[in-house]
Design a protein around this motif. Structure first.
Motif, PDB file in Angstrom:
ATOM      1  N   ARG A 358     -13.436  59.093   7.601  1.00 43.26           N
ATOM      2  CA  ARG A 358     -13.599  58.140   8.705  1.00 43.26           C
ATOM      3  C   ARG A 358     -14.902  57.356   8.624  1.00 43.26           C
ATOM      4  O   ARG A 358     -15.521  57.045   9.640  1.00 43.26           O
ATOM      5  N   GLY A 360     -15.257  54.321   7.805  1.00 42.49           N
ATOM      6  CA  GLY A 360     -15.070  52.965   8.321  1.00 42.49           C
ATOM      7  C   GLY A 360     -15.353  51.868   7.311  1.00 42.49           C
ATOM      8  O   GLY A 360     -15.336  50.694   7.661  1.00 42.49           O
ATOM      9  N   GLU A 374      -6.183  53.713   9.619  1.00 48.12           N
ATOM     10  CA  GLU A 374      -5.206  53.950  10.686  1.00 48.12           C
ATOM     11  C   GLU A 374      -3.798  53.610  10.201  1.00 48.12           C
ATOM     12  O   GLU A 374      -2.824  54.271  10.571  1.00 48.12           O
TER      13      GLU A 374
ATOM     14  N   PRO B 244     -17.188  57.420  16.669  1.00 48.08           N
ATOM     15  CA  PRO B 244     -16.281  56.273  16.554  1.00 48.08           C
ATOM     16  C   PRO B 244     -16.451  55.534  15.226  1.00 48.08           C
ATOM     17  O   PRO B 244     -17.502  55.573  14.594  1.00 48.08           O
ATOM     18  N   ILE B 245     -15.400  54.842  14.841  1.00 53.30           N
ATOM     19  CA  ILE B 245     -15.340  54.248  13.512  1.00 53.30           C
ATOM     20  C   ILE B 245     -15.866  52.811  13.508  1.00 53.30           C
ATOM     21  O   ILE B 245     -16.350  52.329  12.502  1.00 53.30           O
ATOM     22  N   THR B 246     -15.802  52.134  14.653  1.00 52.16           N
ATOM     23  CA  THR B 246     -16.266  50.750  14.676  1.00 52.16           C
ATOM     24  C   THR B 246     -17.717  50.682  15.149  1.00 52.16           C
ATOM     25  O   THR B 246     -18.204  51.596  15.823  1.00 52.16           O
ATOM     26  N   GLY B 249     -17.982  50.813  18.834  1.00 49.83           N
ATOM     27  CA  GLY B 249     -17.752  52.183  19.282  1.00 49.83           C
ATOM     28  C   GLY B 249     -18.963  53.062  19.056  1.00 49.83           C
ATOM     29  O   GLY B 249     -19.324  53.891  19.908  1.00 49.83           O
ATOM     30  N   THR B 285     -14.537  60.533  21.639  1.00 49.40           N
ATOM     31  CA  THR B 285     -14.497  59.596  20.514  1.00 49.40           C
ATOM     32  C   THR B 285     -13.139  58.921  20.286  1.00 49.40           C
ATOM     33  O   THR B 285     -13.086  57.704  20.108  1.00 49.40           O
ATOM     34  N   ASP B 289     -12.590  54.928  20.251  1.00 52.13           N
ATOM     35  CA  ASP B 289     -11.943  54.251  19.126  1.00 52.13           C
ATOM     36  C   ASP B 289     -10.800  53.373  19.602  1.00 52.13           C
ATOM     37  O   ASP B 289     -10.602  52.272  19.114  1.00 52.13           O
ATOM     38  N   ASN B 290     -10.049  53.892  20.567  1.00 52.94           N
ATOM     39  CA  ASN B 290      -8.883  53.160  21.047  1.00 52.94           C
ATOM     40  C   ASN B 290      -9.245  51.817  21.650  1.00 52.94           C
ATOM     41  O   ASN B 290      -8.587  50.829  21.389  1.00 52.94           O
ATOM     42  N   ALA B 293     -11.073  48.947  19.049  1.00 51.73           N
ATOM     43  CA  ALA B 293     -10.442  48.506  17.794  1.00 51.73           C
ATOM     44  C   ALA B 293     -10.809  47.047  17.540  1.00 51.73           C
ATOM     45  O   ALA B 293     -10.815  46.235  18.467  1.00 51.73           O
TER      46      ALA B 293
END
Lengths: 425, 307
Positions: A358, A360, A374, B244-246, B249, B285, B289-290, B293
């Motif tokens: 993850r 990114g 995803e 979080p991935i972004t 986030g 988290t 993330d949701n 996006a």
């Protein structure tokens, strides 16, 4: 203004100083009747027929199609079944070369009076997009909506390949005149040629040639992959965004590759259709790297032998660039219209996949902000609804996500598989 | 024989193993200073933690009949971080329980690398904190402290009497890897410069925390430099798997951590709140993330989807 992500990869433009040269004629050529997007052609010749250079040997009435011409003179020795990379089978015409390269005497420059006759002539030239996708040029040049801008792809962002670069340097006149012809016949006022800044010679040559022509703009672009992706190029040259489901012409743009433009002008001047291809030959097994002009249908093995390649050491034979090219399973495979490079590689990356951490990186590398990690998870559970929401159909398979993944996951490949399970409506 | 595969045919030179190694390297300035400050017992504890985590991971993979993953160095990294989160006086056997909790329970039971929802080292620290509270909160003095300080006692977070210089170079009481703030800052900057971590979470974490401390009338610099805040902000709030991935986030995650840490330190029963803050934010988290996006460029909302 948005910024489309891109990644920096080693350019490896080893052949950028290699002028385009002809290679020795092969003994035979094998010309597939399907070399591009669209319907395959039916052979117009039969075994035993004599053919000349430029003679039409295949055609069909289907809408999305272009005729096929012979690049050699000689005798048809066989018409066989040929398996394409996508698994389909089409006919292929095998011609034994007589070595004389007699030109078809009936070839004359086409007479262009209006847009219709121009589009018709383009079809007769057998032209398809030479950037790699191979969309029939005559359909592209006959858009249904109003077009005001011609974006020309001279980015050549794939590593290793320098064929377009050499065309821009050596056939500057053909590129400019071919584009002028398109602009004139389609009533386009603006021509933007996008070139990555790692090709200063090409930028200089085209700038000098077009300096007095107000229609032309030479746009140096950052050398970052995938600068030559259609949507990326359009956005970076014009600021126009091609949205989901749109064609470039819906935003008033047509995209054309520099080599397509040069080839088009060659046809308009001489009447000689697309019968040969300029290829970059490179890779760590090739001694004589360079740019070569070969007749369509020439076996890859013939070219590699000419280039003093140690063929027994090849592990991966890539037709095209290392980011988007397809691998060949047969070294005797013929060169087709859409090929622009042959990379014969000994050293190949064979990293083992590990779990997604993850990080990114794939999200940040994607030019369109897709979420490859995803998408992979949604694909693994065959979740069509999520895949639709994740907009996997927008993926252009540039391969940035796979390239940057530290876990070496095959994200781009999964994206293509995921597209397949979404029903088309 | 020609090898056939889907494109692309080249890949970048970053690998999971390399990322883990770089993070371990970034931890070294602080860890080594800690070992120098507290001596052999800190060294033994650190080696025990790393070995404990690696062996636990190896055994788990063997028992589960899964592919061996020790070479990706993620277990070694967890061990390093766990050691840095421990009091130098903790008995080795208790630290090994921490290793088991981190690797076997938090990581492997959830599916191994990439699948755990909570940071293994954080959970292990919290488990040890609750199970062996007295050992985890007994602090010996560093070797450079004067005689009058040379007894076990409160960390500077509670005593509030350390100088900035002592906090920076690590001449204070505390966990092995938390005392040397300068080392942690050097490691964090190293990871940001090498683009291993995004600065979003640490900056948001430290920024909001310092601002709140300032508003509350405390010395924000002292608060940031003492306790486990910097270790948490640079190395645990930036863990790829559990945050979080972004970028957006990550920023929200950092803000959440900073606020919760402040609340616990200021109003809670525990002197240290950073690890609880990260655990709580780990749990939310997936939700972060949701709703963060990234906006897909060129996407068109279809009427059906909009409904």
């Amino acid at each position: 203004m948005l910024k489309l992500s891109c990644i920096h990869i080693p350019h490896n433009k080893n052949t950028e100083k290699c002028t385009i040269t002809d290679i020795s004629l092969p003994k035979t050529v094998k010309i597939p009747m399907s070399m591009n997007m669209g319907a395959p052609c039916n052979p117009l010749v039969k075994v035993g027929d004599e053919v000349a250079v430029g003679q039409k040997i295949g055609d069909t009435d289907a809408f999305l199609s272009v005729p096929v011409h012979s690049g050699v003179s000689g005798k048809v020795i066989a018409i066989t079944d040929y398996k394409l990379a996508n698994g389909n089978v089409c006919k292929a015409v095998e011609i034994e070369c007589d070595g004389l390269q007699t030109k078809d005497s009936s070839l004359t420059p086409p007479v262009i009076t209006d847009r219709d006759s121009f589009v018709k002539a383009v079809r007769e030239s057998g032209l398809v997009g030479l950037g790699g996708a191979g969309f029939p040029t005559h359909i592209k040049l006959n858009p249904k909506s109003e077009v005001d801008c011609l974006v020309v792809n001279g980015a050549e962002c794939e590593p290793y390949i320098t064929a377009d670069d050499r065309v821009m340097i050596e056939y500057t006149d053909d590129v400019v005149e071919g584009l002028s012809a398109v602009a004139k016949n389609l009533g386009i006022e603006k021509i933007i040629i996008g070139i990555e800044s790692n090709k200063p010679d090409a930028i200089k040559a085209l700038t000098e040639k077009t300096v007095s022509d107000k229609r032309f703009e030479i746009k140096p672009l950052p050398s970052a992959y995938p600068q030559g992706g259609e949507k990326v190029l359009i956005y970076n040259c014009t600021g126009r965004l091609i949205k989901e489901g749109q064609l470039p012409s819906d935003e008033g743009v047509i995209v054309m590759n520099v080599s397509t433009a040069a080839q088009l002008n060659h046809y308009l001047k001489t009447g000689m259709p697309l019968v040969s291809k300029i290829l970059t030959v490179d890779g760590d097994t090739v001694k004589k790297k360079g740019n070569f002009r070969v007749p369509v249908g020439t076996a890859v093995s013939h070219i590699l032998n000419y280039c003093e390649c140690e063929t027994d050491k090849i592990n991966k034979l890539i037709m095209g660039g290392p980011m988007m090219g397809m691998t060949a399973y047969d070294i005797d495979q013929p060169v087709v219209k859409t090929n622009n490079a042959i990379l014969a590689m000994n050293k190949i990356s064979s990293d083992k996949q590990s779990a997604c951490i993850r990080c990114g990186r794939c999200l940040r590398a994607c030019p369109f902000n897709l979420m490859p990690t995803e998408i992979e998870k949604a694909y693994n559970r065959r979740d069509v609804e999520s895949l639709k929401k994740l907009k996997v159909t927008l993926c252009m398979n540039c391969g940035c996500c796979t390239y940057v993944c530290p876990s070496k996951r095959k994200l781009a490949e999964i994206n293509q598989l995921a597209k397949m399970i979404i029903p088309r409506n | 024989m020609l090898k056939v595969s889907a494109s692309p045919h080249i890949t970048g030179n970053m690998s999971t193993q390399k990322i883990m190694l770089l993070v371990i390297i970034a931890l070294l300035p602080s860890l080594i200073t800690g070992i120098v400050m507290f001596g052999a017992k800190a060294l033994i504890l650190s080696v025990a933690c790393i070995a404990g985590c690696v062996v636990t991971e190896a055994l788990c993979r063997i028992i589960m009949k899964r592919e061996q993953t020790v070479s990706d160095l993620s277990a070694a990294l967890t061990g390093t971080i766990l050691a840095m989160n421990l009091s130098p006086d903790l008995p080795v056997w208790q630290a090994l329980i921490g290793c088991f909790v981190a690797i076997a329970i938090v990581k492997q039971l959830f599916g191994g690398l990439g699948q755990n929802f909570a940071n293994p080292a954080i959970v292990a620290r919290i488990v040890l904190m609750l199970s062996f509270t007295s050992n985890m909160t007994t602090w010996s003095a560093t070797r450079f402290m004067t005689d009058s300080d040379a007894v076990t006692g409160a960390t500077p977070l509670i005593s509030g009497d350390a100088s900035y210089i002592d906090l920076l170079i690590g001449n204070t009481k505390g966990c092995i890897g938390e005392v040397c703030s300068l080392g942690l800052i050097i490691g964090g900057v190293f990871l940001i410069v090498t683009r291993i971590i995004s600065p979003a979470a640490p900056l948001a974490f430290i920024g909001i925390f310092a601002a709140l401390e300032f508003i509350a009338g405390n010395d924000p610099i002292y608060q940031v430099l003492s306790g486990g805040l910097l270790l948490c902000a640079f190395f645990m709030a930036t863990d790829y798997v559990t945050t979080p991935i972004t970028t957006k986030g990550k920023f929200i995650f950092g803000l959440g951590c900073g606020i919760i840490t402040f609340v616990i330190r200021e109003y809670g029963g525990y002197p240290e709140g950073a690890s609880f803050a990260i655990l709580l934010m780990n749990i939310v988290t997936p939700y972060i993330d949701n709703f963060t996006a990234p906006k897909i460029i060129g996407a068109v909302k279809h009427e059906k989807e909009a409904e």
